[in-house]
Write an enzyme that holds these catalytic residues in place. Sequence first.
Site, PDB file in Angstrom:
ATOM      1  N   GLY A   1       7.001  -9.437 -14.910  1.00 32.97           N
ATOM      2  CA  GLY A   1       7.419  -8.384 -15.923  1.00 32.97           C
ATOM      3  C   GLY A   1       8.242  -7.099 -15.109  1.00 32.97           C
ATOM      4  O   GLY A   1       8.195  -6.967 -14.081  1.00 32.97           O
ATOM      5  N   TYR A   2       8.745  -6.280 -15.930  1.00 34.77           N
ATOM      6  CA  TYR A   2       9.356  -5.019 -15.664  1.00 34.77           C
ATOM      7  C   TYR A   2      10.237  -5.234 -14.257  1.00 34.77           C
ATOM      8  O   TYR A   2      10.077  -4.727 -13.396  1.00 34.77           O
ATOM      9  CB  TYR A   2       8.138  -3.890 -15.103  1.00 34.77           C
ATOM     10  CG  TYR A   2       7.237  -3.505 -16.268  1.00 34.77           C
ATOM     11  CD1 TYR A   2       7.455  -2.741 -17.258  1.00 34.77           C
ATOM     12  CD2 TYR A   2       6.014  -4.378 -16.275  1.00 34.77           C
ATOM     13  CE1 TYR A   2       6.553  -2.244 -18.140  1.00 34.77           C
ATOM     14  CE2 TYR A   2       5.000  -4.005 -17.445  1.00 34.77           C
ATOM     15  CZ  TYR A   2       5.519  -2.914 -18.346  1.00 34.77           C
ATOM     16  OH  TYR A   2       4.623  -2.761 -19.430  1.00 34.77           O
TER      17      TYR A   2
ATOM     18  N   TYR B   1       3.918   8.979  -6.822  1.00 36.05           N
ATOM     19  CA  TYR B   1       3.056   8.048  -6.528  1.00 36.05           C
ATOM     20  C   TYR B   1       3.336   7.074  -5.334  1.00 36.05           C
ATOM     21  O   TYR B   1       2.635   7.037  -4.331  1.00 36.05           O
ATOM     22  CB  TYR B   1       2.234   7.611  -7.642  1.00 36.05           C
ATOM     23  CG  TYR B   1       1.408   6.618  -7.383  1.00 36.05           C
ATOM     24  CD1 TYR B   1       0.288   6.641  -6.917  1.00 36.05           C
ATOM     25  CD2 TYR B   1       1.936   4.977  -7.090  1.00 36.05           C
ATOM     26  CE1 TYR B   1      -0.821   5.788  -6.376  1.00 36.05           C
ATOM     27  CE2 TYR B   1       1.130   3.896  -6.968  1.00 36.05           C
ATOM     28  CZ  TYR B   1      -0.205   4.340  -6.288  1.00 36.05           C
ATOM     29  OH  TYR B   1      -1.115   3.449  -5.888  1.00 36.05           O
TER      30      TYR B   1
ATOM     31  N   ASP C   1      -2.060   8.140  -9.275  1.00 34.86           N
ATOM     32  CA  ASP C   1      -1.997   7.258 -10.412  1.00 34.86           C
ATOM     33  C   ASP C   1      -2.843   7.585 -11.442  1.00 34.86           C
ATOM     34  O   ASP C   1      -3.582   8.359 -11.369  1.00 34.86           O
ATOM     35  CB  ASP C   1      -1.959   5.734  -9.826  1.00 34.86           C
ATOM     36  CG  ASP C   1      -3.053   5.365  -9.375  1.00 34.86           C
ATOM     37  OD1 ASP C   1      -4.345   6.258  -9.504  1.00 34.86           O
ATOM     38  OD2 ASP C   1      -3.594   4.094  -9.055  1.00 34.86           O
TER      39      ASP C   1
ATOM     40  N   ARG D   1      -3.945  -5.115   2.597  1.00 32.53           N
ATOM     41  CA  ARG D   1      -4.585  -4.269   3.431  1.00 32.53           C
ATOM     42  C   ARG D   1      -4.545  -4.842   4.766  1.00 32.53           C
ATOM     43  O   ARG D   1      -5.368  -4.140   5.499  1.00 32.53           O
ATOM     44  CB  ARG D   1      -5.884  -4.071   2.841  1.00 32.53           C
ATOM     45  CG  ARG D   1      -5.695  -2.833   1.512  1.00 32.53           C
ATOM     46  CD  ARG D   1      -7.353  -2.756   1.088  1.00 32.53           C
ATOM     47  NE  ARG D   1      -7.140  -1.717   0.054  1.00 32.53           N
ATOM     48  CZ  ARG D   1      -8.016  -1.499  -0.937  1.00 32.53           C
ATOM     49  NH1 ARG D   1      -9.192  -2.262  -1.086  1.00 32.53           N
ATOM     50  NH2 ARG D   1      -7.746  -0.806  -1.932  1.00 32.53           N
TER      51      ARG D   1
ATOM     52  N   GLU E   1       2.595  -1.633  -3.861  1.00 32.61           N
ATOM     53  CA  GLU E   1       2.487  -0.486  -4.772  1.00 32.61           C
ATOM     54  C   GLU E   1       3.624  -0.712  -5.713  1.00 32.61           C
ATOM     55  O   GLU E   1       3.330  -0.435  -6.871  1.00 32.61           O
ATOM     56  CB  GLU E   1       2.876   0.724  -3.957  1.00 32.61           C
ATOM     57  CG  GLU E   1       1.755   1.247  -3.164  1.00 32.61           C
ATOM     58  CD  GLU E   1       0.297   1.452  -3.619  1.00 32.61           C
ATOM     59  OE1 GLU E   1       0.244   1.523  -4.810  1.00 32.61           O
ATOM     60  OE2 GLU E   1      -0.626   1.456  -2.842  1.00 32.61           O
TER      61      GLU E   1
ATOM     62  N   THR F   1       0.407  -3.529 -13.389  1.00 33.87           N
ATOM     63  CA  THR F   1      -0.054  -4.977 -13.386  1.00 33.87           C
ATOM     64  C   THR F   1      -1.398  -4.795 -12.683  1.00 33.87           C
ATOM     65  O   THR F   1      -1.500  -4.312 -11.629  1.00 33.87           O
ATOM     66  CB  THR F   1       1.119  -5.693 -12.733  1.00 33.87           C
ATOM     67  OG1 THR F   1       2.497  -5.332 -12.974  1.00 33.87           O
ATOM     68  CG2 THR F   1       0.915  -7.156 -12.487  1.00 33.87           C
TER      69      THR F   1
END
Length: 368
Positions: free
Chosen positions: A96-97, A135, A153, A40, A52, A58
């Site tokens: 992850g992912y 999103y 979201d 931010r 994002e 997460t």
Amino acid sequence: MARKKETSLQYTLPEEFHVFGFAKDLLAWYDSQKRDLPWRINRDPYRVWVSEIMLQQTRVETVKPYYANFMEKFPTVIDLAKAPEEEVLKAWEGLGYYSRARNLQAAAREVTVRYGGVVPDTPEEISTLKGVGPYTAGAILSIAYEKAEPAVDGNVMRVFSRLLYLTDDIAKPATRIKIEHLVRQVIPVGRAGDFNQALMELGAMVCVPRTPQCLTCPVFDYCMARQEGVQEELPIKGKAKPPRPVSLQVGVIVRDGKVLINKRPEQGLLAGMWEFPMVESDADKDTAKREALANGLRERFGIDVEVLEPIGEVQHIFSHLQWNMQVWSCDWIDGEELPTHARYEAWEELDSYTFPMAHHKIRQLLQR
């Protein structure tokens, strides 16, 4: 009196909902209470985009150090586009992912080639980028470019389900589309990014899943579910299928002080990452497990081993799979030439390879 069940075709806000007052009170709370988060510090669209993608599935506190490291290594879209994939995956290691990282880099390369390294600022263009869904597109466009686009979201769906007493199943795509239409009607002119972040912040800090903090909610007076006393019953969410259990035998094969590792295929789950050799087997008894592991290692790597004692068990849960891994120490017996996807590596060099979290757990087990 309870409200009638909403249908997915009702996209108009209730007449009793005070749009201006809600947005005003929510933004006043956000301005005074928003968290100090590293993404931010400015509205650079690339920084917003990376944050994002990292924040998908997460926690914020988990993401912070990864985000700082990632932005230091790849400060611009062009830096990310030019980086070797292995370097990008290594910076992502532990989040992850991993398809998120691959998609992000693929999209960065597209932005570099098609848009000269400038993240596009229209819904039509940004939505074509790999890994950028509704999103993420809404978040980038509203936060970085102040476009009046919704960013819906899980937090926002929960907030609006309670706020407007919606009983639609938020697991269904039609419900997200409905809520996008409703949010769009509330976004204030000139503060779209702050408004979307305020909704997310409210869902993360106050309108939490199990025990919403209604007494400290800045928009307490607007909440229709609270007025009916059903805020803890919402949102409605259909149950997902439980992850399918998979039994795996893992071999820790040491030869001349080095351990055998192999690279996963370039497509599919954990593509291109490194691991200790594994064999799937539903055997119940240790003798059968040893045999399955030894046979699998012979077929896949052309080596003969003696499977010794079990080192321990490790479990790792994906969204659709539950890996139940039994780890075995193995002695190399025979077999010289390994396939190209496998190699023996010194223990101290393993940190230079990108391992998935499931195999980090195995490394931790081996260090005990």
